[in-house]
Structure formats: structure tokens, C-alpha cells
Design a protein around this motif. Structure first.
Motif, PDB file in Angstrom:
ATOM      1  N   ALA A  48       0.853  -1.185   0.000  1.00  0.00           N
ATOM      2  CA  ALA A  48       0.000   0.000   0.000  1.00  0.00           C
ATOM      3  C   ALA A  48       0.885   1.230   0.000  1.00  0.00           C
ATOM      4  O   ALA A  48       1.801   1.341   0.823  1.00  0.00           O
ATOM      5  N   ILE A  49       0.649   2.139  -0.929  1.00  0.00           N
ATOM      6  CA  ILE A  49       1.472   3.333  -1.103  1.00  0.00           C
ATOM      7  C   ILE A  49       0.616   4.560  -0.812  1.00  0.00           C
ATOM      8  O   ILE A  49      -0.509   4.677  -1.322  1.00  0.00           O
ATOM      9  N   THR A  50       1.143   5.468  -0.005  1.00  0.00           N
ATOM     10  CA  THR A  50       0.445   6.709   0.315  1.00  0.00           C
ATOM     11  C   THR A  50       1.313   7.885  -0.083  1.00  0.00           C
ATOM     12  O   THR A  50       2.509   7.919   0.218  1.00  0.00           O
ATOM     13  N   THR A  51       0.714   8.861  -0.771  1.00  0.00           N
ATOM     14  CA  THR A  51       1.391  10.094  -1.156  1.00  0.00           C
ATOM     15  C   THR A  51       0.545  11.267  -0.673  1.00  0.00           C
ATOM     16  O   THR A  51      -0.578  11.074  -0.198  1.00  0.00           O
ATOM     17  N   PRO A  52       1.037  12.496  -0.800  1.00  0.00           N
ATOM     18  CA  PRO A  52       0.201  13.644  -0.434  1.00  0.00           C
ATOM     19  C   PRO A  52      -1.045  13.772  -1.297  1.00  0.00           C
ATOM     20  O   PRO A  52      -1.969  14.520  -0.949  1.00  0.00           O
ATOM     21  N   PHE A  53      -1.094  13.060  -2.422  1.00  0.00           N
ATOM     22  CA  PHE A  53      -2.174  13.228  -3.391  1.00  0.00           C
ATOM     23  C   PHE A  53      -3.183  12.088  -3.377  1.00  0.00           C
ATOM     24  O   PHE A  53      -4.248  12.194  -3.982  1.00  0.00           O
ATOM     25  N   GLY A  54      -2.861  10.980  -2.728  1.00  0.00           N
ATOM     26  CA  GLY A  54      -3.784   9.865  -2.731  1.00  0.00           C
ATOM     27  C   GLY A  54      -3.121   8.593  -2.244  1.00  0.00           C
ATOM     28  O   GLY A  54      -1.954   8.596  -1.822  1.00  0.00           O
ATOM     29  N   ALA A  55      -3.889   7.510  -2.296  1.00  0.00           N
ATOM     30  CA  ALA A  55      -3.399   6.209  -1.849  1.00  0.00           C
ATOM     31  C   ALA A  55      -3.620   5.184  -2.944  1.00  0.00           C
ATOM     32  O   ALA A  55      -4.617   5.242  -3.677  1.00  0.00           O
ATOM     33  N   TRP A  56      -2.691   4.255  -3.051  1.00  0.00           N
ATOM     34  CA  TRP A  56      -2.757   3.204  -4.059  1.00  0.00           C
ATOM     35  C   TRP A  56      -2.404   1.875  -3.400  1.00  0.00           C
ATOM     36  O   TRP A  56      -1.581   1.839  -2.476  1.00  0.00           O
ATOM     37  N   ILE A  57      -3.008   0.797  -3.885  1.00  0.00           N
ATOM     38  CA  ILE A  57      -2.701  -0.516  -3.336  1.00  0.00           C
ATOM     39  C   ILE A  57      -2.481  -1.490  -4.485  1.00  0.00           C
ATOM     40  O   ILE A  57      -3.173  -1.428  -5.506  1.00  0.00           O
ATOM     41  N   ALA A  58      -1.468  -2.335  -4.332  1.00  0.00           N
ATOM     42  CA  ALA A  58      -1.119  -3.281  -5.383  1.00  0.00           C
ATOM     43  C   ALA A  58      -1.195  -4.702  -4.837  1.00  0.00           C
ATOM     44  O   ALA A  58      -0.261  -5.177  -4.200  1.00  0.00           O
ATOM     45  N   PRO A  59      -2.314  -5.389  -5.085  1.00  0.00           N
ATOM     46  CA  PRO A  59      -2.401  -6.802  -4.741  1.00  0.00           C
ATOM     47  C   PRO A  59      -1.660  -7.626  -5.795  1.00  0.00           C
ATOM     48  O   PRO A  59      -1.058  -7.053  -6.719  1.00  0.00           O
ATOM     49  N   PRO A  60      -1.666  -8.946  -5.685  1.00  0.00           N
ATOM     50  CA  PRO A  60      -0.984  -9.759  -6.709  1.00  0.00           C
ATOM     51  C   PRO A  60      -1.434  -9.414  -8.123  1.00  0.00           C
ATOM     52  O   PRO A  60      -2.594  -9.072  -8.349  1.00  0.00           O
ATOM     53  N   GLU A  61      -0.482  -9.484  -9.058  1.00  0.00           N
ATOM     54  CA  GLU A  61      -0.686  -9.191 -10.471  1.00  0.00           C
ATOM     55  C   GLU A  61      -0.865  -7.707 -10.757  1.00  0.00           C
ATOM     56  O   GLU A  61      -1.295  -7.317 -11.838  1.00  0.00           O
ATOM     57  N   ARG A  62      -0.513  -6.868  -9.785  1.00  0.00           N
ATOM     58  CA  ARG A  62      -0.580  -5.422  -9.978  1.00  0.00           C
ATOM     59  C   ARG A  62       0.722  -4.796  -9.507  1.00  0.00           C
ATOM     60  O   ARG A  62       1.456  -5.368  -8.705  1.00  0.00           O
ATOM     61  N   ALA A  63       1.037  -3.605 -10.014  1.00  0.00           N
ATOM     62  CA  ALA A  63       2.215  -2.855  -9.578  1.00  0.00           C
ATOM     63  C   ALA A  63       1.845  -1.382  -9.551  1.00  0.00           C
ATOM     64  O   ALA A  63       0.877  -0.958 -10.193  1.00  0.00           O
ATOM     65  N   VAL A  64       2.612  -0.592  -8.808  1.00  0.00           N
ATOM     66  CA  VAL A  64       2.342   0.847  -8.696  1.00  0.00           C
ATOM     67  C   VAL A  64       3.469   1.630  -9.349  1.00  0.00           C
ATOM     68  O   VAL A  64       4.653   1.402  -9.049  1.00  0.00           O
TER      69      VAL A  64
END
Length: 255
Positions: A48-64
Motif C-alpha cells: 500500500a502506497i500513500t502520497t500527499p495526493f492519494g493512496a494506491w494498493i497493489a495486490p498480486p498481479e498489480r504494480a504501482v
């Protein structure tokens, strides 16, 4: 990686460099940034990645994809093995200047795994250089998937959003948020869309979806996850989940 090693890594005279990492469950990387753009892929586990602009999550088969210079913090969900590539801004190509989650094809996955084995100062004109060039092309071609959650900058909305993310529930209503800010419903909906680019209902659903993925990855039963997030039944939750990601929640649940 010690700071001196990180600086040397970033300064490697190659357009693309790669490295892997192994992290225990719940490990967190404090907010930091890179001069290069980074593609962060977990070959095992979820990030799970958090930035000042939003949050993103990468489960299996995904990348950020994280653009160069973007401050970000990373939280590991479960035991995680990462494969990251760092790309110079001038060769980033179509990856873009905004964070996004991408689908990892079998070819891209194989390239990410192989790239970690490439010497840091590889022969750009040889096999390793071709591999890295193909990797960049595959990153550019990879489709985005809807696993982002924009965060509002308005102080009042930001506080409500942070509290909601601690205990997300699809049952939470827009009127309660408007009342908490002393606003009429219509004024609130305009502010919320202006701040996030999404309707409140869509944002709430997306927040619940992102909250569900780590729970599923840790092995929690689908019914339990659905009820925790305020859904009346596992069926209604599964319908939302399949519409959003094209797969049932059982596909993301750890054995």
C-alpha cells in the motif's frame, strides 16, 4: 539500504536499474522519494502506497508506478517480496507524471524478476540492455486499473477522510459528513467532487474496496470482510467487487 548506498544506486550510469527486497508483515517504509521514477511490484504479498495526493494498493498481479520526485510511504501487507525498477525521467516514456496502478502481464512479471539479476552497470548494447529496454516498453503499454483513492486537501474534508479510512463503511452517509462540516448537502457534494474528482458514493466505495484487499490477502473470510465494511451480505459485496476488478473477492483471498 543505507543512505550512501541509496545515493550510489540512484547515480548508477544506466537508464534503468533494478533491485529486490524482502520485508516482514506490517513493515513500513517512512515517507521518502526517488530522483528516478519507480515501478514497485510485489512478487509476493501486497503493498500500500500513500502520497500527499492519494493512496494506491497493489495486490498480486498489480504494480504501482511512482513518478520521480513523488514523496511516498509504503506499508507491507503480509510478508512481501518486492521487485522494483527505477527509470530515469528522460526515458520514462508514456508511464506518466501521476501515480497509477498497472496490470502486470506474464511477460512484464518475468522481466521484473529477471531484471533483479542484471548487473547494476550492465552492457546497454547487449542482452541485458535489451531486456531493460523491453521492460520500459511493457511498463508503458500496461493498462491502468482502478485501485487509486484521491485524498482531499481541504482541512475539514481531510480530517473526515482520515477518520473514515480508519474504519471504512459503505453504510456511512453523505449527510453526516455535510453536517460535521456545517454545510448544506449540495455545497458539500460540490466541494467533495472538486477536491477528489469523484462523487462521495464512488469515493466511499473505492475506499471500502481498498480496505477489503488487505483483509482478503491476509485470509479473512469474504463474509466477514463484507460485514465489517457495512455491506448487508457477502453477495452485495461480491457484486461490487467483481464490477470493480473483474474478479470475485475469493480470487484475492489467501489460502
Amino acid at each position: 539500504m543505507p543512505p550512501s548506498d541509496a545515493i550510489a544506486f540512484e547515480a548508477t550510469p544506466r537508464p534503468v536499474v533494478s533491485r529486490g527486497g524482502t520485508y516482514p508483515p506490517a513493515f513500513e517504509l517512512a515517507t521518502h522519494q526517488h530522483r528516478r521514477g519507480q515501478l514497485l511490484y510485489a512478487s509476493e504479498g501486497t503493498v500500500a502506497i500513500t502520497t500527499p495526493f492519494g493512496a494506491w494498493i497493489a495486490p498480486p498481479e498489480r504494480a504501482v508506478w511512482i513518478p520521480s520526485g513523488t514523496p511516498h510511504a509504503v506499508r507491507m501487507i503480509g510478508a512481501v517480496n518486492t521487485r522494483s525498477v527505477y527509470i530515469e525521467p528522460e526515458v520514462t516514456g508514456e508511464a506518466g507524471q501521476a501515480c497509477r496502478v498497472i496490470a502486470v502481464s506474464p511477460l512484464l512479471r518475468a522481466l521484473l524478476v529477471e531484471a533483479v539479476l542484471v548487473p547494476r552497470e550492465y552492457d546497454v548494447g547487449g542482452r541485458d540492455g535489451l531486456l531493460m529496454a523491453l521492460l520500459v516498453e511493457e511498463v508503458n503499454r500496461a493498462p491502468s486499473v482502478p485501485l487509486a483513492l484521491p485524498l482531499p486537501m481541504d482541512a475539514g474534508l481531510a480530517a473526515l477522510s482520515a477518520a473514515f479510512l480508519e474504519h471504512p463503511s459503505v453504510a456511512e452517509g453523505i449527510d453526516a459528513w455535510a453536517a460535521a462540516l456545517g454545510m448544506h448537502r449540495r455545497s458539500f457534494t460540490r466541494l467533495f467532487r472538486r477536491e477528489t474528482g469523484m462523487s462521495f458514493a464512488r469515493w466511499r466505495q473505492q475506499a471500502c474496496l481498498l480496505a477489503a484487499l488487505p483483509k482478503l490477502a491476509s485470509g479473512e473470510p469474504v463474509t466477514e470482510v463484507a460485514l465489517d465494511l457495512g455491506y448487508e451480505s457477502a453477495t452485495s459485496f461480491s457484486t461490487m467487487f467483481r464490477r470493480a476488478l473483474g474478479k470475485p473477492p475469493s480470487d484475492y483471498r489467501a489460502a
